[in-house]
Design an enzyme around this catalytic site. Structure first.
Site, mmCIF file in Angstrom:
data_model
loop_
_atom_site.group_PDB
_atom_site.id
_atom_site.type_symbol
_atom_site.label_atom_id
_atom_site.label_comp_id
_atom_site.label_asym_id
_atom_site.label_seq_id
_atom_site.Cartn_x
_atom_site.Cartn_y
_atom_site.Cartn_z
ATOM 1 N N THR A 168 0.824 -1.215 0.000
ATOM 2 C CA THR A 168 0.000 0.000 0.000
ATOM 3 C C THR A 168 0.855 1.262 0.000
ATOM 4 O O THR A 168 2.003 1.240 0.462
ATOM 5 C CB THR A 168 -0.891 -0.012 1.264
ATOM 6 O OG1 THR A 168 -1.547 1.237 1.387
ATOM 7 C CG2 THR A 168 -0.077 -0.246 2.535
ATOM 8 N N ASP A 169 0.256 2.364 -0.450
ATOM 9 C CA ASP A 169 0.968 3.654 -0.390
ATOM 10 C C ASP A 169 1.069 4.170 1.049
ATOM 11 O O ASP A 169 1.852 5.078 1.330
ATOM 12 C CB ASP A 169 0.277 4.706 -1.282
ATOM 13 C CG ASP A 169 -1.170 4.975 -0.921
ATOM 14 O OD1 ASP A 169 -1.700 4.347 0.014
ATOM 15 O OD2 ASP A 169 -1.795 5.832 -1.587
ATOM 16 N N GLU A 170 0.290 3.577 1.969
ATOM 17 C CA GLU A 170 0.276 4.094 3.350
ATOM 18 C C GLU A 170 1.617 3.913 4.045
ATOM 19 O O GLU A 170 1.891 4.564 5.053
ATOM 20 C CB GLU A 170 -0.838 3.425 4.166
ATOM 21 C CG GLU A 170 -2.199 3.682 3.572
ATOM 22 C CD GLU A 170 -3.356 3.529 4.553
ATOM 23 O OE1 GLU A 170 -3.100 3.400 5.754
ATOM 24 O OE2 GLU A 170 -4.497 3.563 4.085
ATOM 25 N N LYS B 22 2.208 -3.366 7.295
ATOM 26 C CA LYS B 22 2.467 -3.556 5.852
ATOM 27 C C LYS B 22 3.927 -3.187 5.538
ATOM 28 O O LYS B 22 4.581 -3.857 4.740
ATOM 29 C CB LYS B 22 1.511 -2.706 5.011
ATOM 30 C CG LYS B 22 0.065 -3.156 5.022
ATOM 31 C CD LYS B 22 -0.182 -4.537 4.408
ATOM 32 C CE LYS B 22 -0.014 -4.569 2.916
ATOM 33 N NZ LYS B 22 -0.413 -5.898 2.348
ATOM 34 N N TYR C 193 -1.778 -0.499 10.999
ATOM 35 C CA TYR C 193 -1.944 -1.167 9.694
ATOM 36 C C TYR C 193 -0.734 -0.892 8.802
ATOM 37 O O TYR C 193 -0.093 -1.818 8.291
ATOM 38 C CB TYR C 193 -3.240 -0.696 9.007
ATOM 39 C CG TYR C 193 -3.272 -1.000 7.518
ATOM 40 C CD1 TYR C 193 -3.355 -2.322 7.056
ATOM 41 C CD2 TYR C 193 -3.199 0.020 6.564
ATOM 42 C CE1 TYR C 193 -3.370 -2.608 5.691
ATOM 43 C CE2 TYR C 193 -3.216 -0.254 5.203
ATOM 44 C CZ TYR C 193 -3.302 -1.566 4.767
ATOM 45 O OH TYR C 193 -3.310 -1.848 3.416
HETATM 46 P P1 NAD Z 1 -9.789 -7.189 2.118
HETATM 47 O O1 NAD Z 1 -9.797 -6.908 3.580
HETATM 48 O O2 NAD Z 1 -11.001 -6.881 1.307
HETATM 49 O O3 NAD Z 1 -9.449 -8.723 1.874
HETATM 50 C C1 NAD Z 1 -8.451 -9.394 2.589
HETATM 51 C C2 NAD Z 1 -8.604 -10.890 2.331
HETATM 52 O O4 NAD Z 1 -7.547 -11.562 3.029
HETATM 53 C C3 NAD Z 1 -9.927 -11.479 2.851
HETATM 54 O O5 NAD Z 1 -10.481 -12.336 1.892
HETATM 55 C C4 NAD Z 1 -9.511 -12.242 4.111
HETATM 56 O O6 NAD Z 1 -10.337 -13.357 4.385
HETATM 57 C C5 NAD Z 1 -8.099 -12.670 3.735
HETATM 58 N N1 NAD Z 1 -7.277 -12.922 4.925
HETATM 59 C C6 NAD Z 1 -7.126 -12.104 6.009
HETATM 60 N N2 NAD Z 1 -6.319 -12.691 6.905
HETATM 61 C C7 NAD Z 1 -5.945 -13.894 6.381
HETATM 62 C C8 NAD Z 1 -5.121 -14.953 6.843
HETATM 63 N N3 NAD Z 1 -4.508 -14.906 8.044
HETATM 64 N N4 NAD Z 1 -4.944 -16.025 6.037
HETATM 65 C C9 NAD Z 1 -5.556 -16.097 4.826
HETATM 66 N N5 NAD Z 1 -6.364 -15.137 4.357
HETATM 67 C C10 NAD Z 1 -6.553 -14.041 5.125
HETATM 68 O O7 NAD Z 1 -8.513 -6.430 1.554
HETATM 69 P P2 NAD Z 1 -8.307 -5.641 0.174
HETATM 70 O O8 NAD Z 1 -8.793 -4.270 0.336
HETATM 71 O O9 NAD Z 1 -8.778 -6.480 -0.939
HETATM 72 O O10 NAD Z 1 -6.701 -5.583 0.152
HETATM 73 C C11 NAD Z 1 -5.953 -6.649 -0.398
HETATM 74 C C12 NAD Z 1 -4.480 -6.314 -0.302
HETATM 75 O O11 NAD Z 1 -4.208 -5.119 -1.019
HETATM 76 C C13 NAD Z 1 -3.992 -6.076 1.121
HETATM 77 O O12 NAD Z 1 -2.709 -6.632 1.232
HETATM 78 C C14 NAD Z 1 -3.941 -4.561 1.250
HETATM 79 O O13 NAD Z 1 -2.958 -4.175 2.171
HETATM 80 C C15 NAD Z 1 -3.572 -4.163 -0.172
HETATM 81 N N6 NAD Z 1 -4.050 -2.839 -0.610
HETATM 82 C C16 NAD Z 1 -5.358 -2.499 -0.486
HETATM 83 C C17 NAD Z 1 -5.801 -1.269 -0.975
HETATM 84 C C18 NAD Z 1 -7.250 -0.851 -0.893
HETATM 85 O O14 NAD Z 1 -7.570 0.305 -1.229
HETATM 86 N N7 NAD Z 1 -8.167 -1.695 -0.509
HETATM 87 C C19 NAD Z 1 -4.879 -0.390 -1.576
HETATM 88 C C20 NAD Z 1 -3.545 -0.779 -1.652
HETATM 89 C C21 NAD Z 1 -3.137 -2.017 -1.182
HETATM 90 O O1 DAU Z 2 -4.177 4.008 0.485
HETATM 91 C C1 DAU Z 2 -4.389 2.626 0.386
HETATM 92 C C2 DAU Z 2 -5.238 2.162 1.541
HETATM 93 O O2 DAU Z 2 -6.566 2.630 1.287
HETATM 94 C C3 DAU Z 2 -5.229 0.655 1.728
HETATM 95 O O3 DAU Z 2 -3.939 0.234 2.044
HETATM 96 C C4 DAU Z 2 -6.210 0.248 2.831
HETATM 97 O O4 DAU Z 2 -6.268 -1.158 2.924
HETATM 98 C C5 DAU Z 2 -7.579 0.786 2.487
HETATM 99 O O5 DAU Z 2 -8.483 0.488 3.526
HETATM 100 C C6 DAU Z 2 -7.519 2.297 2.259
HETATM 101 O O6 DAU Z 2 -7.228 2.989 3.506
HETATM 102 P P1 DAU Z 2 -7.990 4.324 3.946
HETATM 103 O O7 DAU Z 2 -7.879 4.454 5.404
HETATM 104 O O8 DAU Z 2 -7.571 5.482 3.108
HETATM 105 O O9 DAU Z 2 -9.499 3.911 3.487
HETATM 106 P P2 DAU Z 2 -10.913 4.140 4.183
HETATM 107 O O10 DAU Z 2 -11.953 3.760 3.173
HETATM 108 O O11 DAU Z 2 -10.995 3.538 5.533
HETATM 109 O O12 DAU Z 2 -10.964 5.726 4.369
HETATM 110 C C7 DAU Z 2 -10.835 6.630 3.273
HETATM 111 C C8 DAU Z 2 -10.823 8.035 3.852
HETATM 112 O O13 DAU Z 2 -12.138 8.333 4.362
HETATM 113 C C9 DAU Z 2 -9.881 8.211 5.016
HETATM 114 O O14 DAU Z 2 -9.316 9.521 4.974
HETATM 115 C C10 DAU Z 2 -10.773 8.095 6.253
HETATM 116 C C11 DAU Z 2 -12.101 8.626 5.763
HETATM 117 N N1 DAU Z 2 -13.299 7.991 6.375
HETATM 118 C C12 DAU Z 2 -13.399 6.635 6.332
HETATM 119 C C13 DAU Z 2 -14.505 5.994 6.878
HETATM 120 C C14 DAU Z 2 -14.604 4.488 6.859
HETATM 121 C C15 DAU Z 2 -14.315 8.784 6.910
HETATM 122 O O15 DAU Z 2 -14.238 10.024 6.915
HETATM 123 N N2 DAU Z 2 -15.408 8.144 7.448
HETATM 124 C C16 DAU Z 2 -15.546 6.778 7.468
HETATM 125 O O16 DAU Z 2 -16.564 6.269 7.989
#
Ligand code: NAD
Ligand code: DAU
Length: 356
Positions: free
Chosen positions: A134-136, A166, A162
């Site tokens: 992730t970019d975080e 990562k 988190y």
């Molecule tokens: P998600 O939470 O939707 O899905 C995570 C999946 O991993 C689920 O299916 C869960 O059951 C599985 N999982 C969790 N713990 C596990 C374990 N111990 N063993 C096996 N499976 C397990 O997550 P996502 O948003 O799809 O993110 C996927 C990946 O991409 C993550 O590594 C996250 O850090 C990265 N990522 C997410 C975003 C985003 O915006 N969602 C952006 C950048 C990177």
């Molecule tokens: O940047 C990549 C990341 O993006 C991934 O690595 C994470 O897995 C993914 O969850 C996401 O993280 P964020 O924290 O940015 O996503 P989230 O949807 O939780 O929140 C987006 C923005 O909105 C953040 O600034 C927090 C804000 N927010 C979020 C929720 C859930 C609110 O203001 N209210 C809310 O209820």
């Protein structure tokens, strides 16, 4: 024939990656390894679950013995590792689970791949361990310096449990390349949006709340900025990088699409209202400013020029089209949403917001 483990394939991004690989590469065997935590949902993969080149294995990535045995049984040549705990708010409440899955789970995947691949006559030849991050991990950018972007060489400065977990997993992946010669790749992506995202994340949560006319909890003043990418574009990038990316490299993936939370929230409200036949903006009064997220990063923005220059990837969708498709999908798949938001999750959600 290639045998590829995709971890976390029942989650949001993982399900799009599994679908893309299963449909595009009938000659590959795609093994979806997922523990099915609260975030894992096999309903995300209904359309491909019967394909002959797909199989699902319920396993915890921290279970080294199970993963190692699976690698041997399936003669695995590639790993695309997405499984993780992914929600920042949960990491603030429960950091241990994040360290366990994201750090120890990644280490367990790496060690299993290492032992299996090193036991083969060809060793690491033709093998690949691709870690999705992730970019975080880069921390936060300043709001008043729009020219600043995260590049592949930006210093790691994670702030939340988190992102710290990562960051740690990224370091382990790179250490396995540098120490053992494992062919690894790491990518760091910005915020994804699109179908099948668990409704604890901003966009699906708010779409569902607007539909049911529930309050929209905006953290702080809604000033934080995120760089949004349509999930299918991320999956396309993963496909390209898995096949054409250079070993030991890092690629940043982003949409060049920065939005202040409050502005994206207004777009979502207007789109939901319009698609539900309500007056556009009618639900703006659902916006409720609540206590800010602890350690809330101000701004993320990705520079993905390396990926464009070296491999020719660009986001394919304009944001307007992506958000329209996304809102439409959630409204048309209310049953998918209801199956999640009824029961245990509802209780969790209420407790999460009780103190705000
Ligand atoms: P998600 O939470 O939707 O899905 C995570 C999946 O991993 C689920 O299916 C869960 O059951 C599985 N999982 C969790 N713990 C596990 C374990 N111990 N063993 C096996 N499976 C397990 O997550 P996502 O948003 O799809 O993110 C996927 C990946 O991409 C993550 O590594 C996250 O850090 C990265 N990522 C997410 C975003 C985003 O915006 N969602 C952006 C950048 C990177
Ligand atoms: O940047 C990549 C990341 O993006 C991934 O690595 C994470 O897995 C993914 O969850 C996401 O993280 P964020 O924290 O940015 O996503 P989230 O949807 O939780 O929140 C987006 C923005 O909105 C953040 O600034 C927090 C804000 N927010 C979020 C929720 C859930 C609110 O203001 N209210 C809310 O209820």
């Amino acid at each position: 024939m290639k045998s590829i483990i995709i971890t976390g394939g029942a989650g949001f991004i993982g399900s799009h990656v599994v679908r893309l690989f299963v449909n595009k590469y009938p000659e590959y065997r795609i093994i979806n390894v997922d523990k099915l935590t609260y975030a894992g949902n096999l309903a995300n993969l209904k359309d491909i679950e019967d394909k002959p080149n797909y199989c699902f294995v319920k396993a915890d990535i921290c279970d080294f013995d199970a993963i190692y045995a699976l690698m041997q049984e399936e003669h695995v040549d590639g790993v695309i590792h997405l499984a993780a705990e992914s929600h920042v708010d949960r990491s603030i409440k429960d950091p241990f689970t994040f360290a366990r899955t994201n750090v120890m789970g990644t280490l367990s995947m790496l060690q299993a791949a290492k032992l299996y691949w090193e036991s083969l006559p060809e060793k690491y030849e033709g093998k690949r361990f691709y870690h999705i991050s992730t970019d975080e991990v880069y921390g936060a950018l300043r709001l008043d310096h729009p020219e600043e972007l995260f590049t592949e060489t930006t210093k790691y400065q994670p702030h939340s449990p988190y992102s710290a977990s990562k960051a740690s997993s990224d370091h382990f992946v790179r250490a396995f390349h540098d120490t053992y010669g494992m062919p690894t790749i790491v990518t760091n992506c910005s915020n994804n949006y699109g179908p099948y995202q668990f409704p604890e994340k901003l966009i699906p949560l708010f779409i569902n709340n607007i539909r049911h006319r529930k309050p929209l909890p905006v953290y702080g003043k809604g000033e934080n900025v995120r760089d949004w990418l349509f999930v299918e574009d991320h999956a396309r990038a993963i496909d390209l990088i898995f096949h054409k990316g250079k070993v030991a490299e890092t690629y940043n993936i982003g949409g060049f699409n920065e939005w202040k939370n409050i502005d994206i929230i207004k777009v979502v409200i207007n789109t939901v209202d319009r698609l539900l036949g309500r007056k556009e903006g009618e639900d703006l009064d659902l916006i409720t400013f609540v206590t800010d997220r602890a350690g809330h990063d101000l701004r993320y923005a990705i520079d993905s020029r390396k990926l464009k220059t070296e491999l020719g990837w660009e986001p394919s969708l304009q944001f307007e089209e992506g958000i329209e498709r996304t809102v439409r999908w959630y409204l048309e798949n209310q049953e998918w949403m209801d199956n999640i938001t009824s029961g245990e999750y509802e209780k969790y959600y209420e407790s999460m917001y009780a103190n705000r």
